[in-house]
Design a protein around this motif. Structure first.
Motif, PDB file in Angstrom:
ATOM      1  N   ARG A  36       0.844  -1.203   0.000  1.00 28.45           N
ATOM      2  CA  ARG A  36       0.000   0.000   0.000  1.00 28.45           C
ATOM      3  C   ARG A  36       0.880   1.254   0.000  1.00 28.45           C
ATOM      4  O   ARG A  36       1.854   1.320   0.747  1.00 28.45           O
ATOM      5  CB  ARG A  36      -0.927  -0.003   1.222  1.00 28.45           C
ATOM      6  N   TYR A  37       0.518   2.224  -0.824  1.00 28.11           N
ATOM      7  CA  TYR A  37       1.289   3.463  -0.883  1.00 28.11           C
ATOM      8  C   TYR A  37       0.378   4.673  -0.691  1.00 28.11           C
ATOM      9  O   TYR A  37      -0.818   4.633  -0.975  1.00 28.11           O
ATOM     10  CB  TYR A  37       2.072   3.569  -2.199  1.00 28.11           C
ATOM     11  N   TYR A  38       0.983   5.757  -0.216  1.00 29.92           N
ATOM     12  CA  TYR A  38       0.229   6.981   0.058  1.00 29.92           C
ATOM     13  C   TYR A  38       1.064   8.182  -0.362  1.00 29.92           C
ATOM     14  O   TYR A  38       2.260   8.254  -0.066  1.00 29.92           O
ATOM     15  CB  TYR A  38      -0.105   7.087   1.545  1.00 29.92           C
ATOM     16  N   MET A  98      -3.571   4.341  -1.093  1.00 27.06           N
ATOM     17  CA  MET A  98      -4.356   4.622   0.095  1.00 27.06           C
ATOM     18  C   MET A  98      -4.782   6.089   0.084  1.00 27.06           C
ATOM     19  O   MET A  98      -4.055   6.955  -0.379  1.00 27.06           O
ATOM     20  CB  MET A  98      -3.535   4.333   1.360  1.00 27.06           C
ATOM     21  N   ASN A 101      -2.834   8.071   5.302  1.00 25.98           N
ATOM     22  CA  ASN A 101      -1.522   7.477   5.570  1.00 25.98           C
ATOM     23  C   ASN A 101      -1.605   6.313   6.545  1.00 25.98           C
ATOM     24  O   ASN A 101      -0.624   5.610   6.765  1.00 25.98           O
ATOM     25  CB  ASN A 101      -0.536   8.526   6.082  1.00 25.98           C
ATOM     26  N   SER A 104      -0.392   2.635   5.420  1.00 24.70           N
ATOM     27  CA  SER A 104       0.410   2.653   4.200  1.00 24.70           C
ATOM     28  C   SER A 104       1.797   2.067   4.467  1.00 24.70           C
ATOM     29  O   SER A 104       2.290   2.096   5.594  1.00 24.70           O
ATOM     30  CB  SER A 104       0.535   4.078   3.663  1.00 24.70           C
ATOM     31  N   TYR A 107       5.347   5.596   2.074  1.00 21.67           N
ATOM     32  CA  TYR A 107       4.887   6.973   2.236  1.00 21.67           C
ATOM     33  C   TYR A 107       5.711   7.834   1.282  1.00 21.67           C
ATOM     34  O   TYR A 107       6.942   7.885   1.388  1.00 21.67           O
ATOM     35  CB  TYR A 107       5.102   7.463   3.663  1.00 21.67           C
TER      36      TYR A 107
END
Length: 229
Positions: A36-38, A98, A101, A104, A107
């Motif tokens: 997951r990335y934000y 995402m 945050n 995640s 980031y």
């Protein structure tokens, strides 16, 4: 890392065991291949904490890094999404954006500057680990016009994402004049045609060797004839 007697570059020279292991520890957070990335939107000064775990004991440094955020422009967000979507189709990892945050694992910060930067730094990744899990902090430097995304910015984003996926600088020598971004986007040297805005075939081979080819549909795609491998 492979040792070599001539100055040719192998995909093995682009694999960082340390970075690969950190991302594997991220995957073990919830035992699936989804990362997951934000993309952070702050355009003000703020601080980040640093975390690590040694012998099962967590250590933290509060407000260790000061960032001057520039916020992600729409163009930057679209480019970063396209990077993850494209690499998702190539290697056997999945990526999910995402909206917050919370939870995640990569980031991403667009910054004007960071207290962790040295002179001429345009990007950086930092490994973070607490007793509750592991993640990456990724910084890329905004060139000054938030409404544009130039080739250096795109190359920086690709380069730093490459680190989060386990890539090293070429033979751990980012400034070696024998290699440029024509050979690998992980080089600090600009290629003949400018900054590379995507992974080179050598980079992709290194990523595939770490994570395997995408097989979500139980199909493997090969770019060459069988006798060329």
């Amino acid at each position: 890392v492979q040792k070599f007697s001539n100055m040719s570059l192998s995909y093995l020279d682009l694999i960082s065991e340390k970075f690969s292991d950190h991302t594997k520890s991220i995957i073990s957070n919830d035992n699936n291949e989804v990362i997951r990335y934000y993309m952070d939107n702050r355009n003000t000064n703020f601080y980040l904490n640093r975390y690590t775990v040694i012998n099962s004991e967590e250590y933290s440094w509060y407000n260790d890094i000061k960032l001057n955020g520039s916020g992600h422009s729409l163009k930057a967000k679209e480019f970063i999404r396209s990077v993850f979507n494209k690499i998702d189709s190539i290697i056997d990892l999945d990526f999910k954006e995402m909206t917050t945050n919370n939870g995640s694992e990569i980031y991403i910060y667009s910054v004007n500057n960071s207290s962790s930067f040295t002179e001429n730094t345009v990007g950086q990744v930092i490994t973070q680990k607490s007793t509750s899990g592991s993640w990456w902090d990724l910084f890329w430097k905004e060139s000054g016009d938030n409404n544009k995304l130039d080739s250096l910015e795109k190359s920086t984003i690709i380069h730093e994402i490459g680190h989060t996926l386990g890539l090293s600088h070429p033979a751990n020598q980012p400034l070696n004049p024998k290699w440029t971004t024509d050979d690998t986007v992980m080089s600090y040297n600009q290629g003949l045609n400018g900054w590379n805005e995507w992974f080179t075939p050598l980079d992709v081979n290194a990523l595939k060797s770490i994570w395997g080819r995408e097989n979500d549909n139980n199909n493997l795609e090969f770019s060459k004839k069988s006798n060329e491998y």
